[in-house]
Design an enzyme around this catalytic site. Structure first.
Site, PDB file in Angstrom:
ATOM      1  N   THR A  82       0.820  -1.229   0.000  1.00 57.58           N
ATOM      2  CA  THR A  82       0.000   0.000   0.000  1.00 57.58           C
ATOM      3  C   THR A  82       0.851   1.276   0.000  1.00 57.58           C
ATOM      4  OG1 THR A  82      -0.125   0.033   2.426  1.00 57.58           O
ATOM      5  CG2 THR A  82      -1.867  -1.155   1.244  1.00 57.58           C
ATOM      6  N   TRP A  83       2.149   1.119  -0.259  1.00 62.55           N
ATOM      7  CA  TRP A  83       3.014   2.295  -0.303  1.00 62.55           C
ATOM      8  C   TRP A  83       2.493   3.270  -1.357  1.00 62.55           C
ATOM      9  CZ3 TRP A  83       8.992   2.075  -1.536  1.00 62.55           C
ATOM     10  CH2 TRP A  83       9.603   3.244  -1.027  1.00 62.55           C
ATOM     11  N   ASP A 134      -0.147  -5.331   3.298  1.00 62.73           N
ATOM     12  CA  ASP A 134       0.952  -4.711   4.028  1.00 62.73           C
ATOM     13  C   ASP A 134       0.824  -3.199   3.984  1.00 62.73           C
ATOM     14  OD1 ASP A 134       3.946  -4.868   5.089  1.00 62.73           O
ATOM     15  OD2 ASP A 134       3.903  -3.363   3.495  1.00 62.73           O
ATOM     16  N   TYR A 148       3.282   5.377   5.729  1.00 56.29           N
ATOM     17  CA  TYR A 148       2.702   5.592   4.399  1.00 56.29           C
ATOM     18  C   TYR A 148       1.610   6.648   4.472  1.00 56.29           C
ATOM     19  CZ  TYR A 148       4.959   1.073   3.384  1.00 56.29           C
ATOM     20  OH  TYR A 148       5.856   0.037   3.250  1.00 56.29           O
ATOM     21  N   GLN A 159      11.191  -8.146   6.412  1.00 56.06           N
ATOM     22  CA  GLN A 159      10.726  -7.563   5.140  1.00 56.06           C
ATOM     23  C   GLN A 159      11.853  -6.715   4.547  1.00 56.06           C
ATOM     24  OE1 GLN A 159       7.610  -4.136   3.885  1.00 56.06           O
ATOM     25  NE2 GLN A 159       6.663  -5.854   4.964  1.00 56.06           N
ATOM     26  N   TYR A 162       9.549  -6.444  -0.496  1.00 57.70           N
ATOM     27  CA  TYR A 162       8.902  -5.226  -0.989  1.00 57.70           C
ATOM     28  C   TYR A 162       9.588  -4.769  -2.271  1.00 57.70           C
ATOM     29  CZ  TYR A 162      12.427  -2.026   1.220  1.00 57.70           C
ATOM     30  OH  TYR A 162      13.555  -1.353   1.595  1.00 57.70           O
ATOM     31  N   LEU A 203       8.743  -5.719  -7.958  1.00 60.13           N
ATOM     32  CA  LEU A 203       8.775  -5.351  -9.381  1.00 60.13           C
ATOM     33  C   LEU A 203       9.657  -4.127  -9.591  1.00 60.13           C
ATOM     34  CD1 LEU A 203       4.977  -5.831 -10.177  1.00 60.13           C
ATOM     35  CD2 LEU A 203       6.854  -7.410 -10.648  1.00 60.13           C
TER      36      LEU A 203
END
Length: 288
Positions: free
Chosen positions: A25-26, A54, A59, A169, A197, A200
């Site tokens: 959800t960053w 997460d 954030y 993480q 995290y 991609l």
């Protein structure tokens, strides 16, 4: 291939089974105009089996937790909720307050996994004590860490209660394999899973060559999937890494979920290892 039909999972030290791909959800919660779309994306992801979400108090300064809270309303028991505490809130007193604030924003009475976001000035011993206190109170069910390298993990492990750490993480993708030299083997030896995290590389922004590399494009084209799906499948290939990509576009959410069913062949893995080789020496932990 029967294996392709099974959505892959990862097991935590306490035996809890989680989907190998969850939702990050960053950057969510930063704009009111995007909120409806972000909530919808998370809900779609839950329905597609990406039931791990997460988030973090950092954030959007709690905004992402509020978005997450809205998304899980009515289906809280179906979701494995992860949030993270700022390092400067990670002492005995402030962590209790920080956790209560996160619970309020999330609209829930417990966090399934609470992480130290990165190491700051608060002694790890004090952080562990606060985590254990929250666990005893039922505010959190498990705790872990984020962005801790091998030396930090060893220090944590030697502390009273340190072995209760459920995950670490860290940033991990095919173009950033530094953890494979010593951190990942250390964690595997102790059966501590990794949450990856930026799996991609933030859609290729961190490492443009990741999703645009000819080899990944060729493999994706041959399998009739996206380059992102190949990249995600690579991250979760060993069965003890959970990828947490963030997606707002619904087609990206669906792509991410489908990657849980995509298993790379040994030949495909060899090709990817050739173009994205693991480091032969210790490198600094990659952090963004």
């Amino acid at each position: 291939m029967n294996q392709d039909q099974i959505a892959r999972t990862v097991q935590l030290p306490d035996g809890t089974t989680l989907p190998a791909i969850g939702q990050g959800t960053w950057y969510m919660g930063e704009k009111d105009s995007s909120r409806t779309k972000e909530v919808r994306a998370l809900r779609d992801g839950i329905e597609l089996g990406m039931t791990l979400i997460d988030t973090a108090e950092m954030y959007a300064e709690g905004g992402a937790e509020e978005v997450t809270g809205e998304a899980i309303e009515g289906c809280r028991d179906d979701v494995f909720l992860v949030s993270k505490v700022y390092p400067h809130h990670a002492d005995r007193q402030q962590m209790i307050t920080a956790c209560e604030n996160s619970l309020q924003r999330l609209g829930t009475d417990r966090i399934d996994l609470y992480l130290l976001h990165w190491r700051g000035r608060v002694p790890l011993e004090e952080t562990v004590e606060a985590m254990e206190q929250l666990k005893q109170a039922g505010k959190i069910l498990r705790w872990g860490v984020s962005n801790l390298d091998t030396d930090d993990m060893q220090e944590l492990w030697n502390l009273p209660g340190g072995k209760h750490c459920a995950v670490n993480q860290v940033l991990y993708h095919a173009a950033s394999r530094g953890i494979e030299y010593d951190l990942l083997p250390w964690l595997r030896e102790r059966h501590v899973p990794v949450m990856a995290y930026c799996p991609l590389a933030q859609g290729g922004r961190l490492r443009k060559e990741l999703l645009e590399h000819p080899v990944i494009q060729e493999i994706a084209e041959a399998r009739n999937v996206t380059t992102s799906q190949i990249a995600l499948s690579w991250v979760i290939r060993e069965g003890d890494v959970i990828a947490i990509p963030k997606a707002v576009q619904l087609e990206h959410v669906a792509d991410n979920a489908a990657a849980m069913n995509l298993v790379l062949t040994p030949e495909e893995e060899v090709r990817l290892n050739e173009v994205f080789p693991a480091p032969q020496r210790k490198v600094p932990l990659d952090i963004v």
